[in-house]
Design an enzyme around this catalytic site. Structure first.
Site, PDB file in Angstrom:
ATOM      1  N   SER A   1       6.896  20.781  21.284  1.00 52.22           N
ATOM      2  CA  SER A   1       7.118  19.857  20.160  1.00 52.22           C
ATOM      3  C   SER A   1       6.349  18.547  20.265  1.00 52.22           C
ATOM      4  O   SER A   1       6.388  17.747  19.321  1.00 52.22           O
ATOM      5  CB  SER A   1       8.610  19.555  20.015  1.00 52.22           C
TER       6      SER A   1
ATOM      7  N   LYS B   1       4.082  17.549  17.423  1.00 57.82           N
ATOM      8  CA  LYS B   1       4.501  16.780  16.240  1.00 57.82           C
ATOM      9  C   LYS B   1       3.933  15.355  16.240  1.00 57.82           C
ATOM     10  O   LYS B   1       3.959  14.684  15.205  1.00 57.82           O
ATOM     11  CB  LYS B   1       6.024  16.754  16.156  1.00 57.82           C
TER      12      LYS B   1
ATOM     13  N   SER C   1      13.292  16.361  16.479  1.00 58.61           N
ATOM     14  CA  SER C   1      12.311  17.428  16.731  1.00 58.61           C
ATOM     15  C   SER C   1      12.511  18.606  15.784  1.00 58.61           C
ATOM     16  O   SER C   1      12.401  19.775  16.185  1.00 58.61           O
ATOM     17  CB  SER C   1      12.387  17.894  18.189  1.00 58.61           C
TER      18      SER C   1
ATOM     19  N   LYS D   1       7.540  11.362  22.597  1.00 65.44           N
ATOM     20  CA  LYS D   1       8.040  12.646  22.082  1.00 65.44           C
ATOM     21  C   LYS D   1       8.335  13.636  23.202  1.00 65.44           C
ATOM     22  O   LYS D   1       7.547  13.794  24.135  1.00 65.44           O
ATOM     23  CB  LYS D   1       7.012  13.251  21.118  1.00 65.44           C
TER      24      LYS D   1
END
Length: 418
Positions: free
Chosen positions: A59, A62, A114, A226
């Site tokens: 993720s 992203k 997420s 993140k």
């Protein structure tokens, strides 16, 4: 007793004059198989563990999805969710086809919770469809310099053709953290999406970054970025922390369990404990003066950009510089014209350079007078003026000689005729 006291005091005074020498720590031992620590301002790599090895980014993908959306869209854009948000694996905020949310709300869902379905909705809105958006992702990655990466979706779900490296993810994160909107989102602990046309309850979003949340892994100065996890990727984390104006970017890929947090803290501590960001040159500061013309009109040259460098603590004054100017600088010169450069070295190695530009325009009139645009500095080139006077006097002498010669000739012709 008195002599002993005097000796001790003298020793203390002597010690106080000895400069403190910092011993840089050994690089930390981390569990994660691949990692990098990068200085945000300069892009310097301060720690490297297999940083160019291809890994699944999960993720953390992203980050790239978000920065493209921020640059290409508007936060108040109304996004209508398509059918392709159904049956998406992993984290979700349970978007419903036909549901309307703002792009800003989807960005928060994507970066805090997420949300994989939010990433799909963002990709559809910005790119038209997932494939077209993936093409945009790969193009943007290349522009940033992430040449060891390839993306096929906006959320990081497993795919053999979807990969990156710690170094590439650090470059992407560094680029994204240059955007104020992105920085705000990734440092937000809680955000609420109100009820929509298809979902009757508010959605509360909470950040997954344990360095920012009040947890046992909370880290002072943490401000992003993140998390990521899939079975194939294991734990992935791209982090950011800032202390005293010095920001570091850390990336660990393929870690196990909570080691992702303790390893990240080790990297950040290593960077902050051992390196200092120095600024030996500020943008627009006067670096030197260039001689213009034979009269040596003093033209101030300023730095076109600032220069920063991360150095080991205790070596802040060891950056050396040298100036190189263009040969035979002549007027007219327009303000902002590049006329030289200043080169920086550290430990005998080149670490960068900054162009030097004219801080003002310089003109020269036909009499050889030099002046700047606001005429606060005027210098006369008396050599040029003297040359003009001599030229004029010479021409006048020639003219007089011609006139006298013609008169004499005319007089002789008159006598002959007579």
């Amino acid at each position: 007793m008195k002599k002993s006291f005097t000796f001790i005091m003298a020793f203390i005074i002597l010690i106080s004059f000895i400069p403190h020498v910092y011993a840089i720590e050994s690089p930390p031992q981390i569990v994660g198989p691949t990692a990098v620590l990068m200085d945000f301002t300069t892009g310097q790599v301060l720690y490297d563990k297999n940083m160019h090895q291809k890994m699944y980014p999960a993720s953390t993908t992203k980050i790239l999805t978000a920065i493209i959306a921020i640059e290409k869209g508007k936060l108040n854009d109304v996004v209508t969710v398509n059918d392709d948000v159904k049956n998406i694996d992993g984290n979700s905020i349970y978007l419903v086809p036909g549901e309307k949310l703002t792009l800003e709300q989807l960005l928060y869902a994507m970066l805090l919770e997420s949300s994989n379905d939010a990433a799909i909705a963002v990709a559809d809105h910005i790119g038209g469809n997932v494939q077209a958006f993936a093409d945009m992702m790969n193009k943007k990655a290349k522009e940033i310099g992430a040449n060891g990466s390839h993306f096929v979706n906006p959320n990081g779900l497993p795919n053999n053709n979807h990969y990156s490296t710690p170094y590439d993810m650090a470059l992407i994160a560094r680029y994204a953290m240059g955007n104020a909107t992105f920085r705000k989102i990734v440092s937000t602990i809680h955000y609420q999406i109100p009820p929509t046309n298809k979902f009757g309850k508010p959605r509360d979003l909470w950040i997954s970054n344990r360095l920012i949340k009040p947890t046992s892994f909370h880290y002072d100065g943490a401000d992003g970025i993140k998390t990521g996890y899939t079975v194939a990727a294991n734990q992935v984390f791209v982090g950011s922390a800032t202390r005293n104006g010095h920001r570091l970017i850390s990336v660990i890929m393929g870690d196990v369990g909570t080691n992702i947090w303790s390893d990240t803290i080790k990297l950040l501590n290593y960077g902050f404990n051992n390196y200092t960001l120095v600024n030996p040159l500020a943008k627009d500061s006067i670096v030197t003066y260039a001689d213009v013309g034979k009269v040596k009109f003093k033209l101030p040259l300023i730095a076109k950009d600032s220069f920063y460098y991360a150095v080991p603590k205790g070596e802040e004054n060891d950056i050396k510089s040298s100036i190189t100017l263009d040969n035979n600088i002549k007027a007219p010169i327009k303000k902002g014209t590049v006329l030289g450069k200043i080169d920086f070295t550290f430990d005998g190695k080149s670490i960068g350079s900054v162009q030097l530009v004219a801080d003002e325009s310089v003109y020269k009139n036909y009499l050889g007078t030099y002046y700047n645009s606001n005429r606060t500095t005027i210098i006369k080139d008396y050599g040029t003026i003297r040359s003009y006077i001599e030229l004029i006097l010479g021409l006048f002498a020639i003219l007089v000689s011609v006139v006298l010669w013609r008169r004499k000739r005319a007089k002789n012709r008159f006598i002959f005729i007579k």
